[in-house]
Enzyme design. Structure first.
Site, PDB file in Angstrom:
ATOM      1  N   ASN A  80       0.812  -1.230   0.000  1.00 18.48           N
ATOM      2  CA  ASN A  80       0.000   0.000   0.000  1.00 18.48           C
ATOM      3  C   ASN A  80       0.841   1.275   0.000  1.00 18.48           C
ATOM      4  O   ASN A  80       0.510   2.243  -0.682  1.00 18.48           O
ATOM      5  CB  ASN A  80      -0.919   0.013   1.225  1.00 18.48           C
ATOM      6  CG  ASN A  80      -1.927  -1.107   1.171  1.00 18.48           C
ATOM      7  OD1 ASN A  80      -2.758  -1.169   0.263  1.00 18.48           O
ATOM      8  ND2 ASN A  80      -1.841  -2.029   2.114  1.00 18.48           N
TER       9      ASN A  80
ATOM     10  N   SER B  40       5.424  10.986   7.387  1.00 22.76           N
ATOM     11  CA  SER B  40       5.049  10.853   8.794  1.00 22.76           C
ATOM     12  C   SER B  40       6.202  11.152   9.737  1.00 22.76           C
ATOM     13  O   SER B  40       7.384  10.943   9.401  1.00 22.76           O
ATOM     14  CB  SER B  40       4.569   9.422   9.045  1.00 22.76           C
ATOM     15  OG  SER B  40       4.454   9.162  10.423  1.00 22.76           O
TER      16      SER B  40
ATOM     17  N   TYR C 149       6.550   0.906   9.136  1.00 21.51           N
ATOM     18  CA  TYR C 149       5.690   1.954   8.560  1.00 21.51           C
ATOM     19  C   TYR C 149       6.531   3.208   8.273  1.00 21.51           C
ATOM     20  O   TYR C 149       6.445   3.801   7.193  1.00 21.51           O
ATOM     21  CB  TYR C 149       4.554   2.241   9.550  1.00 21.51           C
ATOM     22  CG  TYR C 149       3.855   3.554   9.349  1.00 21.51           C
ATOM     23  CD1 TYR C 149       2.973   3.742   8.290  1.00 21.51           C
ATOM     24  CD2 TYR C 149       4.065   4.619  10.234  1.00 21.51           C
ATOM     25  CE1 TYR C 149       2.324   4.964   8.112  1.00 21.51           C
ATOM     26  CE2 TYR C 149       3.426   5.834  10.069  1.00 21.51           C
ATOM     27  CZ  TYR C 149       2.554   6.008   9.005  1.00 21.51           C
ATOM     28  OH  TYR C 149       1.913   7.204   8.823  1.00 21.51           O
TER      29      TYR C 149
ATOM     30  N   LYS D 290       7.478   5.300   4.747  1.00 21.70           N
ATOM     31  CA  LYS D 290       7.318   6.742   4.518  1.00 21.70           C
ATOM     32  C   LYS D 290       8.637   7.354   4.020  1.00 21.70           C
ATOM     33  O   LYS D 290       8.643   8.222   3.151  1.00 21.70           O
ATOM     34  CB  LYS D 290       6.825   7.427   5.791  1.00 21.70           C
ATOM     35  CG  LYS D 290       5.391   7.067   6.141  1.00 21.70           C
ATOM     36  CD  LYS D 290       4.450   7.510   5.044  1.00 21.70           C
ATOM     37  CE  LYS D 290       3.023   7.112   5.266  1.00 21.70           C
ATOM     38  NZ  LYS D 290       2.127   7.527   4.178  1.00 21.70           N
TER      39      LYS D 290
HETATM   40  N1  LIG Z   1      -3.579  10.846  10.947  1.00 19.95           N
HETATM   41  C1  LIG Z   1      -2.330  11.198  11.285  1.00 19.95           C
HETATM   42  O1  LIG Z   1      -2.109  11.772  12.377  1.00 19.95           O
HETATM   43  C2  LIG Z   1      -1.193  10.930  10.348  1.00 19.95           C
HETATM   44  C3  LIG Z   1      -1.373  10.433   9.080  1.00 19.95           C
HETATM   45  N2  LIG Z   1      -0.292  10.256   8.247  1.00 19.95           N
HETATM   46  C4  LIG Z   1      -0.454   9.741   6.883  1.00 19.95           C
HETATM   47  O2  LIG Z   1      -1.538  10.401   6.258  1.00 19.95           O
HETATM   48  C5  LIG Z   1      -2.227   9.512   5.398  1.00 19.95           C
HETATM   49  C6  LIG Z   1      -3.701   9.475   5.772  1.00 19.95           C
HETATM   50  O3  LIG Z   1      -3.798   9.013   7.110  1.00 19.95           O
HETATM   51  P1  LIG Z   1      -5.206   8.918   7.858  1.00 19.95           P
HETATM   52  O4  LIG Z   1      -6.197   9.763   7.159  1.00 19.95           O
HETATM   53  O5  LIG Z   1      -4.941   9.163   9.285  1.00 19.95           O
HETATM   54  O6  LIG Z   1      -5.525   7.389   7.663  1.00 19.95           O
HETATM   55  P2  LIG Z   1      -6.950   6.711   7.389  1.00 19.95           P
HETATM   56  O7  LIG Z   1      -6.772   5.253   7.582  1.00 19.95           O
HETATM   57  O8  LIG Z   1      -8.009   7.434   8.174  1.00 19.95           O
HETATM   58  O9  LIG Z   1      -7.153   7.034   5.851  1.00 19.95           O
HETATM   59  C7  LIG Z   1      -6.422   6.378   4.854  1.00 19.95           C
HETATM   60  C8  LIG Z   1      -7.349   6.148   3.683  1.00 19.95           C
HETATM   61  O10 LIG Z   1      -6.600   5.535   2.643  1.00 19.95           O
HETATM   62  C9  LIG Z   1      -7.386   4.504   2.076  1.00 19.95           C
HETATM   63  N3  LIG Z   1      -6.472   3.496   1.532  1.00 19.95           N
HETATM   64  C10 LIG Z   1      -5.559   2.750   2.199  1.00 19.95           C
HETATM   65  N4  LIG Z   1      -4.899   1.950   1.366  1.00 19.95           N
HETATM   66  C11 LIG Z   1      -5.407   2.195   0.128  1.00 19.95           C
HETATM   67  C12 LIG Z   1      -5.134   1.674  -1.163  1.00 19.95           C
HETATM   68  N5  LIG Z   1      -4.234   0.705  -1.354  1.00 19.95           N
HETATM   69  N6  LIG Z   1      -5.831   2.162  -2.217  1.00 19.95           N
HETATM   70  C13 LIG Z   1      -6.779   3.120  -2.041  1.00 19.95           C
HETATM   71  N7  LIG Z   1      -7.089   3.647  -0.833  1.00 19.95           N
HETATM   72  C14 LIG Z   1      -6.402   3.186   0.237  1.00 19.95           C
HETATM   73  C15 LIG Z   1      -8.229   3.947   3.214  1.00 19.95           C
HETATM   74  O11 LIG Z   1      -9.415   3.321   2.725  1.00 19.95           O
HETATM   75  C16 LIG Z   1      -8.504   5.197   4.032  1.00 19.95           C
HETATM   76  O12 LIG Z   1      -9.739   5.816   3.667  1.00 19.95           O
HETATM   77  C17 LIG Z   1      -1.545   8.160   5.523  1.00 19.95           C
HETATM   78  O13 LIG Z   1      -0.638   8.007   4.459  1.00 19.95           O
HETATM   79  C18 LIG Z   1      -0.803   8.271   6.838  1.00 19.95           C
HETATM   80  O14 LIG Z   1       0.338   7.450   6.853  1.00 19.95           O
HETATM   81  C19 LIG Z   1       0.980  10.558   8.644  1.00 19.95           C
HETATM   82  C20 LIG Z   1       1.217  11.012   9.903  1.00 19.95           C
HETATM   83  C21 LIG Z   1       0.165  11.254  10.858  1.00 19.95           C
HETATM   84  O1  LIG Z   2       2.042   8.468  11.181  1.00 21.53           O
HETATM   85  C1  LIG Z   2       1.221   8.451  12.071  1.00 21.53           C
HETATM   86  O2  LIG Z   2       1.498   9.120  13.228  1.00 21.53           O
HETATM   87  C2  LIG Z   2       0.470   9.450  14.171  1.00 21.53           C
HETATM   88  C3  LIG Z   2       1.172   9.763  15.492  1.00 21.53           C
HETATM   89  O3  LIG Z   2       1.891   8.621  15.915  1.00 21.53           O
HETATM   90  P1  LIG Z   2       1.692   7.978  17.373  1.00 21.53           P
HETATM   91  O4  LIG Z   2       2.543   6.732  17.359  1.00 21.53           O
HETATM   92  O5  LIG Z   2       2.191   9.010  18.341  1.00 21.53           O
HETATM   93  O6  LIG Z   2       0.217   7.737  17.549  1.00 21.53           O
HETATM   94  C4  LIG Z   2      -0.536   8.295  14.287  1.00 21.53           C
HETATM   95  O7  LIG Z   2      -1.563   8.635  15.190  1.00 21.53           O
HETATM   96  C5  LIG Z   2      -1.075   8.014  12.894  1.00 21.53           C
HETATM   97  O8  LIG Z   2      -2.027   6.948  12.940  1.00 21.53           O
HETATM   98  C6  LIG Z   2       0.049   7.589  11.990  1.00 21.53           C
HETATM   99  O9  LIG Z   2      -0.432   7.430  10.662  1.00 21.53           O
END
Ligand SMILES: NC(=O)C1=CN([C@@H]2O[C@H](COP(=O)(O)OP(=O)(O)OC[C@H]3O[C@@H](n4cnc5c(N)ncnc54)[C@H](O)[C@@H]3O)[C@@H](O)[C@H]2O)C=CC1
Ligand SMILES: O=C1O[C@H](COP(=O)(O)O)[C@@H](O)[C@H](O)[C@H]1O
Length: 257
Positions: free
Chosen positions: A84, A109, A146, A150
């Site tokens: 992914n 990330s 993970y 990234k």
């Molecule tokens: N939420 C956070 O605090 C952080 C998020 N990120 C990065 O931001 C991005 C989004 O994260 P979130 O919104 O929190 O995660 P999330 O899990 O809420 O959203 C990810 C979305 O990507 C879709 N997805 C996953 N694999 C897929 C694929 N192979 N093809 C099509 N769709 C796919 C899922 O269905 C989901 O809707 C990720 O890349 C994550 O690593 C990075 C650091 C922190």
């Molecule tokens: O990359 C990500 O980081 C946030 C923060 O990390 P954490 O280990 O302090 O929770 C995480 O919440 C998020 O799911 C992840 O995609």
């Protein structure tokens, strides 16, 4: 000027924060392997980012790609991040170049650099008096597989910029939570990204001019150990929230004030 933006991973949390602030500001094409559960702006493409043909079709007429789709779990196993996050990201970059897209914004990330948080540096690192700052010029030091995926995405971005002149910004997102910072979690408070600052930051990634950049995606937290200098200078990011303004009580940040 409104841009035509492809948002992968649109059905997730970061997608929700971006669309919550910017739904009316750009022309959106949304892509996710999960179908939408409510009304969304623009067209919604249900596809997996590892499906080359579907991703190529979704790129037609697009100016900017915000690539969020992937496995976001810090504990995600190798087979999932390989498919992914690494393979899927390569498919997105390749299709973007082939379609003549101008810019790709890659959701990196904090976990790409999580192992700078050594036993010697923590927990002081998470506190206001400590002045240690990562600024995006440091090498990756991932804290899990993970984070490795990234760092690989950032390197793919470097390659597609150098080889094909694609503008790329990698946003090392901190900890996105809605309404208030994480409670009783110093690390999370130091790297908090509010929903509205998330929208502001990605709006600047859509509009600004850049070559290849790595920036940190956090609010202007007093406790921060990630510099916002580059995001301010190159993108013109102006965060408005700060985890220090919350005292543990529920103080909800209004969505768009
Ligand atoms: N939420 C956070 O605090 C952080 C998020 N990120 C990065 O931001 C991005 C989004 O994260 P979130 O919104 O929190 O995660 P999330 O899990 O809420 O959203 C990810 C979305 O990507 C879709 N997805 C996953 N694999 C897929 C694929 N192979 N093809 C099509 N769709 C796919 C899922 O269905 C989901 O809707 C990720 O890349 C994550 O690593 C990075 C650091 C922190
Ligand atoms: O990359 C990500 O980081 C946030 C923060 O990390 P954490 O280990 O302090 O929770 C995480 O919440 C998020 O799911 C992840 O995609």
């Amino acid at each position: 000027m409104a841009q035509s933006v492809l948002l992968t991973g649109a059905a997730g949390r970061v997608g929700e924060a971006i669309l919550g602030g910017l739904a009316d500001d750009h022309e959106w094409r949304l892509l996710d392997r999960d179908p939408p559960t409510d009304d969304q702006p623009g067209e919604f493409v249900v596809a997996d980012i590892t499906d080359e043909e579907a991703v190529r079709e979704a790129m037609a007429g697009i100016d900017v790609v915000i690539h969020l789709a992937g496995d976001p779990r810090p504990e995600a196993p190798w087979d999932s991040v390989l498919t992914n996050n690494i393979d899927g990201t390569q498919t997105v970059f390749e299709a973007a170049v082939d379609a003549g897209v101008e810019k790709v914004v890659f959701a990196s990330s904090n976990h790409a650099v999580g192992n700078y948080e050594t036993d010697e540096r923590t927990p002081d690192l998470y506190r206001e008096h400590d002045d240690y700052l990562l600024d995006g010029t440091e090498l990756p030091r991932p804290s899990n597989l993970y984070g490795v995926s990234k760092a690989a995405g950032e390197t793919l971005g470097r390659y597609y910029h150098d080889e094909y002149d694609l503008s790329v910004v990698c946003v090392r997102i901190g900890n996105l939570t809605r309404g208030h910072p994480p409670i009783d979690y110093e690390r999370g408070q130091a790297m908090w990204l509010s929903y509205r600052d998330c929208a502001r930051l990605f709006d600047r990634c859509i509009r600004a001019d850049y070559e290849y950049e790595i920036v940190y995606g956090i609010s202007d937290n007093d406790r921060k150990y990630y510099s916002l200098e580059r995001a301010r200078e190159v993108l013109g990011y102006r965060p408005r929230d700060n985890s220090a303004h919350f005292d543990g009580e529920e103080q909800v940040v209004e969505p768009d004030t």
